[in-house]
Design a protein around this motif. Structure first.
Motif: not given
Length: 146
Positions: A14-15, A79, A83, A91, A93-94, A96
């Protein structure tokens, strides 16, 4: 028609390695959605599982599929789905980047077991420690996000 068997073990986080997938129920929903969506897109996922801040996915690539495209489809759509679903109050996010390594047929059962046992595995070893070991084992340099 070509006959191809190319297995890739993908791992991504994840981010900022944020523990978005913090409950077993949420993780199960994510993994099921990834499987269902991949099937609709013609991506063969042999096994998927993970933990609070990462995902492991064993994929057999088709003759017209690239690792990059498969990851874009899986990560981008999942994602968007989570969401849109309202399952989180923030929010999702994965990251990159991702890790990918080929898997020989003789190692498939071992990789499947490893992916299957992520919940118990991460009670003994953190994702950060595992990530560093993977990078060292396969001789990769640090990714941009480190």
């Amino acid at each position: 028609m070509p006959f191809i068997k190319v297995y890739i073990h993908f791992v991504w986080s994840t981010k900022n390695r944020h523990p978005y997938l913090h409950t077993p129920d949420l993780r199960k929903k994510m993994w099921k959605h990834i499987l269902d969506n991949a099937k609709q897109k013609g991506i063969y996922i042999d096994f998927v599982n993970g933990y609070v801040e990462h995902c492991h996915c064993l994929v057999s690539l088709g003759d017209d599929q690239t690792m990059r495209k498969v990851m874009q489809l899986i990560k981008g759509e999942s994602s968007f789905w989570i969401n849109k679903s309202g399952l989180l109050n923030e929010k999702f996010e994965w990251q990159d980047e991702y890790f990918a390594v080929s898997v020989s047929e003789s190692m498939l059962d071992k990789v499947r077991d490893y992916i299957k046992n992520q919940e118990s595995h991460h009670t003994r070893k953190s994702w950060d420690d595992e990530y560093k070991e993977l990078m060292e084992k396969y001789g990769f340099q640090r990714f941009k996000d480190e």
